[in-house]
Design a protein around this motif. Structure first.
Motif, PDB file in Angstrom:
ATOM      1  N   GLY A 154      -0.813  14.291   6.973  1.00  0.00           N
ATOM      2  CA  GLY A 154      -0.966  13.311   8.050  1.00  0.00           C
ATOM      3  C   GLY A 154      -0.445  11.928   7.708  1.00  0.00           C
ATOM      4  O   GLY A 154      -0.793  10.948   8.355  1.00  0.00           O
ATOM      5  N   LYS A 155       0.441  11.852   6.697  1.00  0.00           N
ATOM      6  CA  LYS A 155       0.940  10.544   6.280  1.00  0.00           C
ATOM      7  C   LYS A 155       1.809   9.903   7.365  1.00  0.00           C
ATOM      8  O   LYS A 155       1.567   8.774   7.777  1.00  0.00           O
ATOM      9  CB  LYS A 155       1.749  10.675   4.987  1.00  0.00           C
ATOM     10  N   SER A 156       2.796  10.668   7.841  1.00  0.00           N
ATOM     11  CA  SER A 156       3.669  10.132   8.884  1.00  0.00           C
ATOM     12  C   SER A 156       2.881   9.897  10.166  1.00  0.00           C
ATOM     13  O   SER A 156       3.148   8.939  10.908  1.00  0.00           O
ATOM     14  CB  SER A 156       4.821  11.091   9.169  1.00  0.00           C
ATOM     15  N   THR A 157       1.917  10.781  10.421  1.00  0.00           N
ATOM     16  CA  THR A 157       1.079  10.622  11.607  1.00  0.00           C
ATOM     17  C   THR A 157       0.339   9.284  11.567  1.00  0.00           C
ATOM     18  O   THR A 157       0.244   8.588  12.578  1.00  0.00           O
ATOM     19  CB  THR A 157       0.061  11.771  11.689  1.00  0.00           C
ATOM     20  N   VAL A 203       0.828  -1.197   0.000  1.00  0.00           N
ATOM     21  CA  VAL A 203       0.000   0.000   0.000  1.00  0.00           C
ATOM     22  C   VAL A 203       0.865   1.251   0.000  1.00  0.00           C
ATOM     23  O   VAL A 203       1.843   1.337   0.746  1.00  0.00           O
ATOM     24  CB  VAL A 203      -0.907   0.029   1.261  1.00  0.00           C
ATOM     25  N   ALA A 204       0.510   2.228  -0.819  1.00  0.00           N
ATOM     26  CA  ALA A 204       1.185   3.524  -0.785  1.00  0.00           C
ATOM     27  C   ALA A 204       0.277   4.537  -0.096  1.00  0.00           C
ATOM     28  O   ALA A 204      -0.929   4.549  -0.348  1.00  0.00           O
ATOM     29  CB  ALA A 204       1.488   3.991  -2.200  1.00  0.00           C
ATOM     30  N   ILE A 205       0.857   5.335   0.797  1.00  0.00           N
ATOM     31  CA  ILE A 205       0.101   6.451   1.372  1.00  0.00           C
ATOM     32  C   ILE A 205       0.554   7.713   0.644  1.00  0.00           C
ATOM     33  O   ILE A 205       1.742   8.032   0.610  1.00  0.00           O
ATOM     34  CB  ILE A 205       0.367   6.611   2.881  1.00  0.00           C
ATOM     35  N   ILE A 240      -3.665   4.789  -0.487  1.00  0.00           N
ATOM     36  CA  ILE A 240      -4.492   5.551   0.451  1.00  0.00           C
ATOM     37  C   ILE A 240      -4.174   7.018   0.187  1.00  0.00           C
ATOM     38  O   ILE A 240      -3.018   7.433   0.301  1.00  0.00           O
ATOM     39  CB  ILE A 240      -4.145   5.197   1.914  1.00  0.00           C
ATOM     40  N   LEU A 241      -5.174   7.792  -0.200  1.00  0.00           N
ATOM     41  CA  LEU A 241      -4.949   9.201  -0.512  1.00  0.00           C
ATOM     42  C   LEU A 241      -5.457  10.049   0.651  1.00  0.00           C
ATOM     43  O   LEU A 241      -6.630   9.988   1.010  1.00  0.00           O
ATOM     44  CB  LEU A 241      -5.683   9.551  -1.813  1.00  0.00           C
ATOM     45  N   LEU A 242      -4.546  10.809   1.246  1.00  0.00           N
ATOM     46  CA  LEU A 242      -4.876  11.538   2.470  1.00  0.00           C
ATOM     47  C   LEU A 242      -4.792  13.046   2.266  1.00  0.00           C
ATOM     48  O   LEU A 242      -3.968  13.537   1.502  1.00  0.00           O
ATOM     49  CB  LEU A 242      -3.870  11.195   3.577  1.00  0.00           C
ATOM     50  N   ALA A 243      -5.672  13.771   2.957  1.00  0.00           N
ATOM     51  CA  ALA A 243      -5.504  15.214   3.128  1.00  0.00           C
ATOM     52  C   ALA A 243      -6.123  15.528   4.494  1.00  0.00           C
ATOM     53  O   ALA A 243      -7.171  16.142   4.572  1.00  0.00           O
ATOM     54  CB  ALA A 243      -6.176  15.989   2.024  1.00  0.00           C
ATOM     55  N   LYS A 244      -5.498  15.018   5.539  1.00  0.00           N
ATOM     56  CA  LYS A 244      -6.011  15.022   6.914  1.00  0.00           C
ATOM     57  C   LYS A 244      -7.227  14.107   7.041  1.00  0.00           C
ATOM     58  O   LYS A 244      -7.333  13.350   7.976  1.00  0.00           O
ATOM     59  CB  LYS A 244      -6.326  16.432   7.407  1.00  0.00           C
ATOM     60  N   GLU A 245      -8.150  14.196   6.071  1.00  0.00           N
ATOM     61  CA  GLU A 245      -9.203  13.193   6.028  1.00  0.00           C
ATOM     62  C   GLU A 245      -8.889  12.231   4.886  1.00  0.00           C
ATOM     63  O   GLU A 245      -7.973  12.487   4.087  1.00  0.00           O
ATOM     64  CB  GLU A 245     -10.558  13.856   5.833  1.00  0.00           C
ATOM     65  N   MET A 297      16.478  -6.812   9.063  1.00  0.00           N
ATOM     66  CA  MET A 297      16.942  -7.453  10.301  1.00  0.00           C
ATOM     67  C   MET A 297      15.809  -7.626  11.295  1.00  0.00           C
ATOM     68  O   MET A 297      15.808  -8.542  12.105  1.00  0.00           O
ATOM     69  CB  MET A 297      18.020  -6.596  10.969  1.00  0.00           C
ATOM     70  N   GLN A 298      14.846  -6.713  11.269  1.00  0.00           N
ATOM     71  CA  GLN A 298      13.754  -6.781  12.245  1.00  0.00           C
ATOM     72  C   GLN A 298      12.859  -7.984  11.992  1.00  0.00           C
ATOM     73  O   GLN A 298      12.183  -8.450  12.900  1.00  0.00           O
ATOM     74  CB  GLN A 298      12.918  -5.493  12.206  1.00  0.00           C
ATOM     75  N   ASP A 299      12.867  -8.462  10.731  1.00  0.00           N
ATOM     76  CA  ASP A 299      12.115  -9.658  10.382  1.00  0.00           C
ATOM     77  C   ASP A 299      10.674  -9.578  10.889  1.00  0.00           C
ATOM     78  O   ASP A 299      10.168 -10.491  11.541  1.00  0.00           O
ATOM     79  CB  ASP A 299      12.826 -10.888  10.978  1.00  0.00           C
ATOM     80  N   ALA A 300      10.002  -8.458  10.583  1.00  0.00           N
ATOM     81  CA  ALA A 300       8.653  -8.245  11.092  1.00  0.00           C
ATOM     82  C   ALA A 300       7.620  -8.576  10.021  1.00  0.00           C
ATOM     83  O   ALA A 300       7.947  -8.700   8.839  1.00  0.00           O
ATOM     84  CB  ALA A 300       8.499  -6.797  11.531  1.00  0.00           C
ATOM     85  N   ASP A 301       6.343  -8.716  10.449  1.00  0.00           N
ATOM     86  CA  ASP A 301       5.283  -9.059   9.500  1.00  0.00           C
ATOM     87  C   ASP A 301       4.698  -7.833   8.811  1.00  0.00           C
ATOM     88  O   ASP A 301       4.141  -7.926   7.730  1.00  0.00           O
ATOM     89  CB  ASP A 301       4.168  -9.814  10.226  1.00  0.00           C
ATOM     90  N   ILE A 302       4.779  -6.699   9.499  1.00  0.00           N
ATOM     91  CA  ILE A 302       4.265  -5.465   8.910  1.00  0.00           C
ATOM     92  C   ILE A 302       5.438  -4.501   8.739  1.00  0.00           C
ATOM     93  O   ILE A 302       6.219  -4.291   9.670  1.00  0.00           O
ATOM     94  CB  ILE A 302       3.203  -4.824   9.826  1.00  0.00           C
ATOM     95  N   LEU A 303       5.578  -3.927   7.552  1.00  0.00           N
ATOM     96  CA  LEU A 303       6.651  -2.960   7.318  1.00  0.00           C
ATOM     97  C   LEU A 303       6.040  -1.583   7.061  1.00  0.00           C
ATOM     98  O   LEU A 303       5.166  -1.437   6.211  1.00  0.00           O
ATOM     99  CB  LEU A 303       7.502  -3.355   6.098  1.00  0.00           C
ATOM    100  N   LEU A 304       6.486  -0.590   7.807  1.00  0.00           N
ATOM    101  CA  LEU A 304       6.037   0.780   7.591  1.00  0.00           C
ATOM    102  C   LEU A 304       7.237   1.591   7.126  1.00  0.00           C
ATOM    103  O   LEU A 304       8.252   1.661   7.818  1.00  0.00           O
ATOM    104  CB  LEU A 304       5.471   1.382   8.886  1.00  0.00           C
ATOM    105  N   LEU A 305       7.129   2.206   5.959  1.00  0.00           N
ATOM    106  CA  LEU A 305       8.261   2.974   5.427  1.00  0.00           C
ATOM    107  C   LEU A 305       7.840   4.422   5.212  1.00  0.00           C
ATOM    108  O   LEU A 305       6.828   4.687   4.565  1.00  0.00           O
ATOM    109  CB  LEU A 305       8.741   2.382   4.099  1.00  0.00           C
ATOM    110  N   ASP A 306       8.626   5.344   5.770  1.00  0.00           N
ATOM    111  CA  ASP A 306       8.296   6.760   5.633  1.00  0.00           C
ATOM    112  C   ASP A 306       9.229   7.403   4.609  1.00  0.00           C
ATOM    113  O   ASP A 306      10.404   7.634   4.887  1.00  0.00           O
ATOM    114  CB  ASP A 306       8.420   7.456   6.996  1.00  0.00           C
ATOM    115  N   GLU A 307       8.707   7.665   3.460  1.00  0.00           N
ATOM    116  CA  GLU A 307       9.471   8.256   2.359  1.00  0.00           C
ATOM    117  C   GLU A 307      10.814   7.579   2.119  1.00  0.00           C
ATOM    118  O   GLU A 307      11.868   8.215   2.222  1.00  0.00           O
ATOM    119  CB  GLU A 307       9.691   9.751   2.621  1.00  0.00           C
TER     120      GLU A 307
END
Lengths: 290, 276
Positions: free
Chosen positions: B39-42, B30-32, B201-206, B146-156
């Motif tokens: 509010g993407k990083s939020t 998914v791309a935000i 996911i397209l955001l503009a606060k809402e 290395m974290q070997d996690a199931d969910i990956l969150l990448l900020d820019e």
């Protein structure tokens, strides 16, 4: 010849117990405060350290007001005041629009003024000098026990906190995402800064104690890019400066704590000029610029 | 599965996210997308549990916040800190080694694999201050692996790095997706989004829109999200081209050259003032 060298460099320390105590104080403080200083500078918190050092003054002064030149009262007062300013500075940085450096400068000017006012209201100029510049040549048993205890606590805590502190320094956002210890590591570190400043205050006085943290750390940055090596360089610089400062103070009758800080200052200037990493005249730094 | 329902988050007393409801299925990529301050990083921080919702909630199903790996924006990292690449990446095993435990041989093995995947073999003992921007970003990816996690969150993850590195790291992301990991990425570059991300996911606060890239990235939606200047050129982005990411591992070939000239003008960072 050899006996001359001996009498010049060793005798002051072998013959006079006050010199031995002073050297012991200097070494213990170096072991305790320099690693804290290295982390303080890496976190770009040198000014915070300076502000906290000054903040200890009114606390110690109130201790002095209540029970005279008592190590315990002044220590407790200093720790309380240091913690209050550490927390206040954190709150100001988080909630106020003021720039952090100007609020820190405001805190430390206020603290210095309040401290000097309180001491001069009751004590003499000698007391004032004692608090401002310390009395490393008059460390008694209680003071040495206090310094050694604080050093022990400090080194042990830093060993435990080492990994979280490093991660928190490099990439705070990431560390927050893997651990809830981020805030705890931060405040535990600030507490260690306060403890070490209070220890330093007994030997070097409020105005000079932060020098033992910041200067060796700043010097080490010029000579290594490895954290472990930096810690070692800072420690050695600090011990050597303590020795040379006492040496000068004994032979030339310089005031002791300024002598120690000035020796560090000279080493700092030499490092600034010739340091391998970022020194003004070093070849490496020129390569980086062009 | 990540289920976000009526999520509101306030930042310093002003709303940063307002009534967001999104469902992200396991294994989705998914791309935000949104303008600065949308509010993407939020949203990422709320998913990690770092920011408390003022109302609404986020469910991670059987997973917890411990199953999340996070790749923060690189400009928040102290790149001059005296630390080696190996020590930096070892922070990825924090949950397994914590304060005390030794960096065991199995961790060393993981580290080697991670470095291998991002083509940074032999960089272990380099100081991070000596890395280029692209190498630095590769290192951040290695730490995330290395974290070997199931969910990956990448900020820019692709801000200010060259095309080759972007493509290499996109391959890493696709590998992760094929392993069944759920991946959510904040991305500024709309061209990358339309090429490589099936869901948006397209955001503009809402929430403006969410769903498949085709249904979300319409001129109308983009205009609502503050991309007025883009609405009229959106046809040049050729959104309708089928995504090749799922069927092919190699994604670099699917970036058409004729469109790459638009990269600089599709970056909304340049239009910051207009939007705010």
């Amino acid at each position: 010849m050899i006996s001359n060298v001996y009498s010049l460099f060793i005798e002051p320390f072998s013959d006079f117990s006050f010199m031995q105590r002073a050297l012991w104080g200097g070494i213990v403080l170096s072991i305790s405060a320099t690693p804290i200083g290295v982390f303080l500078t890496l976190r770009r918190m040198s000014l915070t350290g300076d502000a906290m050092a000054h903040a200890i003054l009114p606390g110690a002064a109130i201790g002095f007001l209540i029970s005279g030149v008592s190590i315990i009262a002044m220590t407790i007062g200093g720790i309380i005041a240091g913690c209050i300013v550490a927390i206040l500075a954190g709150i100001v940085a988080r909630y106020s629009n003021a720039e952090e450096d100007s609020s820190l400068a405001a805190f430390y000017l206020l603290s210095l003024a309040a401290g000097v006012l309180i001491i001069s209201a009751k004590g003499s100029n000698v007391d004032l000098l004692h608090v401002l510049f310390g009395s490393v040549l008059a460390l008694n048993n209680d003071a040495l026990i206090l310094l050694t205890s604080i050093a022990t606590i400090s080194v042990l805590s830093l060993t435990v906190l080492y990994r979280p502190l490093v991660f928190e320094c490099v990439d705070p956002d990431f560390f927050k995402s893997v651990s809830k210890l981020s805030a705890i590591a931060h405040y535990a570190f600030l507490l260690l800064v306060v403890l070490n400043l209070v220890a330093g205050f007994h030997a070097l006085g409020t105005l000079m104690s932060v020098g033992l943290m910041i200067l060796p750390a700043a010097i080490s940055r010029f000579w290594s890019e490895k954290l472990g090596v930096m810690l070692l360089i800072a420690l050695l610089t600090s011990i050597i400066s303590s020795y040379l400062g006492l040496f000068l103070s004994f032979h030339v009758s310089f005031a002791t704590s300024p002598a120690i800080v000035l020796v560090m200052g000279i080493i700092y200037i030499v490092s600034l000029l010739f340091g391998q990493h970022g020194g003004l005249l070093s070849k490496k730094s020129h390569k980086l610029h062009f | 599965m990540i289920n976000i329902l009526n999520l509101c988050v306030n930042y310093k007393d002003s709303p940063a996210l307002d009534n967001i409801s999104v469902e992200i299925k396991k294994g989705q990529l998914v791309a935000i997308v949104g303008a600065n301050g949308a509010g993407k990083s939020t949203l990422l921080k709320a998913i990690m549990g770092q920011l408390e919702p003022s109302s609404g909630f986020i469910e991670l199903g059987a997973l917890t916040s411990k199953d999340i790996a996070y790749l923060p924006q690189s400009h928040k990292i102290d790149r001059k800190f005296p630390i080696t690449v190996k020590d930096f990446i070892s922070a990825g095993s924090w949950k397994r080694i914590g304060f005390w435990k030794k960096f065991s041989s199995s961790e060393n093995e993981l580290l080697k694999q991670a470095l291998n995947k991002v083509s940074l073999e032999g960089f272990e003992e380099r100081q991070i201050s000596t890395l280029s921007g692209g190498q630095f970003q590769r290192m951040l990816f290695a730490r995330m692996l290395m974290q070997d996690a199931d969910i990956l969150l990448l900020d820019e993850p692709f801000a200010a790095i060259d095309t080759q590195t972007t493509m290499d790291l996109m391959n890493v992301i696709n590998d992760c997706q094929q392993q069944g990991k759920t991946i959510i990425t904040v991305i500024h570059d709309l061209l990358l989004v339309s090429r490589f991300f099936p869901n948006v996911i397209l955001l503009a606060k809402e929430l403006i829109a969410c769903g498949s890239v085709k249904t979300v990235m319409t001129g109308d939606n983009l205009s609502k999200a503050g991309y007025q200047h883009l609405a009229y050129i959106s046809h040049t982005m050729d959104i309708s081209t089928p995504l090749t990411v799922d069927s092919h591992n190699e994604v670099s070939s699917s970036l058409p050259k004729k469109n790459s000239t638009h990269i600089h003008c599709t970056n909304p960072a340049h239009y910051e003032e207009k939007i705010s």
